[in-house]
Scaffold this active site. Structure first.
Site, PDB file in Angstrom:
ATOM      1  N   GLY A 200       0.826  -1.199   0.000  1.00 20.17           N
ATOM      2  CA  GLY A 200       0.000   0.000   0.000  1.00 20.17           C
ATOM      3  C   GLY A 200       0.857   1.243   0.000  1.00 20.17           C
ATOM      4  O   GLY A 200       2.030   1.204   0.390  1.00 20.17           O
TER       5      GLY A 200
ATOM      6  N   GLN B  40       3.190   9.936   1.280  1.00 18.89           N
ATOM      7  CA  GLN B  40       4.464   9.215   1.215  1.00 18.89           C
ATOM      8  C   GLN B  40       5.269   9.557  -0.038  1.00 18.89           C
ATOM      9  O   GLN B  40       6.461   9.242  -0.113  1.00 18.89           O
ATOM     10  CB  GLN B  40       4.228   7.693   1.257  1.00 18.89           C
ATOM     11  CG  GLN B  40       3.660   7.209   2.578  1.00 18.89           C
ATOM     12  CD  GLN B  40       3.502   5.703   2.567  1.00 18.89           C
ATOM     13  OE1 GLN B  40       2.472   5.177   2.141  1.00 18.89           O
ATOM     14  NE2 GLN B  40       4.528   4.992   3.014  1.00 18.89           N
TER      15      GLN B  40
ATOM     16  N   CYS C 235       6.174  -0.303   6.973  1.00 18.46           N
ATOM     17  CA  CYS C 235       5.782   0.847   6.166  1.00 18.46           C
ATOM     18  C   CYS C 235       6.956   1.253   5.287  1.00 18.46           C
ATOM     19  O   CYS C 235       8.100   1.285   5.748  1.00 18.46           O
ATOM     20  CB  CYS C 235       5.401   1.995   7.099  1.00 18.46           C
ATOM     21  SG  CYS C 235       4.945   3.514   6.244  1.00 18.46           S
TER      22      CYS C 235
ATOM     23  N   HIS D 211      -4.125   1.354   7.734  1.00 15.80           N
ATOM     24  CA  HIS D 211      -2.765   1.908   7.708  1.00 15.80           C
ATOM     25  C   HIS D 211      -2.685   3.102   6.748  1.00 15.80           C
ATOM     26  O   HIS D 211      -2.124   4.146   7.092  1.00 15.80           O
ATOM     27  CB  HIS D 211      -1.792   0.793   7.294  1.00 15.80           C
ATOM     28  CG  HIS D 211      -0.362   1.206   7.195  1.00 15.80           C
ATOM     29  ND1 HIS D 211       0.619   0.703   8.031  1.00 15.80           N
ATOM     30  CD2 HIS D 211       0.273   2.061   6.352  1.00 15.80           C
ATOM     31  CE1 HIS D 211       1.786   1.254   7.708  1.00 15.80           C
ATOM     32  NE2 HIS D 211       1.609   2.072   6.678  1.00 15.80           N
TER      33      HIS D 211
ATOM     34  N   HIS E 225      -2.239   7.380   7.262  1.00 19.82           N
ATOM     35  CA  HIS E 225      -1.271   8.273   6.610  1.00 19.82           C
ATOM     36  C   HIS E 225      -1.915   9.602   6.206  1.00 19.82           C
ATOM     37  O   HIS E 225      -1.287  10.649   6.272  1.00 19.82           O
ATOM     38  CB  HIS E 225      -0.711   7.626   5.336  1.00 19.82           C
ATOM     39  CG  HIS E 225       0.488   6.756   5.565  1.00 19.82           C
ATOM     40  ND1 HIS E 225       1.662   7.224   6.118  1.00 19.82           N
ATOM     41  CD2 HIS E 225       0.713   5.448   5.276  1.00 19.82           C
ATOM     42  CE1 HIS E 225       2.546   6.232   6.179  1.00 19.82           C
ATOM     43  NE2 HIS E 225       1.999   5.139   5.680  1.00 19.82           N
TER      44      HIS E 225
HETATM   45 ZN    ZN Z   1       2.820   3.260   5.558  1.00 27.14          ZN
END
Ligand code: ZN
Length: 148
Positions: A46, A51, A89, A131, A135
């Site tokens: 993912g 990110q 992550c 998750h 974020h």
């Molecule tokens: Zn993550």
């Protein structure tokens, strides 16, 4: 194929709240394509837009269930049960930790065509959705790790 640069823990963009996407335009579609490429390139299940340095509520997920989820403005509207498992992550590459998540979640999101879609997720997919939505609110899994 276009890869985006990953942001890592310590980068303050990962701690900011992402904005809702108002219009699904070509820029958002390109972002989704690039995020899928970047997720696969880094062997992730993912990825959330912050990110890759973009504060928009956009998420990609592939937990090997035959689907590639491209989620715009995902929201968890129902959750039940509990699962505890190791989590990692791409933005926190050197750490793993036990995190409790709901076993089942129902999420709604907008797809690339602008349609509202609901997904009922269980197990790893439920974990991945939680998750990635975290974020979008500036939360990392290391904030939720259980004491061993
Ligand atoms: Zn993550």
């Amino acid at each position: 194929m276009a890869l985006r640069n990953l942001r890592y823990e310590g980068d303050e963009i990962l701690r900011k709240k992402s904005r809702e996407v108002a219009v699904v335009d070509n820029k958002i579609k390109t972002l989704l394509d690039d995020m899928v490429d970047t997720m696969y390139e880094n062997d992730g299940v993912g990825l959330a837009a912050p990110q890759v340095g973009i504060l928009k509520r956009v998420v990609t997920i592939d937990v090997d269930d035959g689907n590639v989820y491209r989620m715009i403005n995902p929201r968890i509207i129902k959750q039940s049960g509990e699962q505890k498992d190791q989590e990692g992550c791409l933005s926190v590459p050197e750490k793993k930790g036990m995190v409790a998540r709901p076993m089942n979640v129902t999420a709604v999101y907008t797809d690339e065509e602008g349609n509202e879609v609901a997904v009922e997720a269980e197990g790893l997919l439920a974990r991945a959705i939680c998750h990635e939505v975290d974020h979008l609110d500036g939360i990392l899994f290391v904030d939720r790790t259980l004491e061993e």
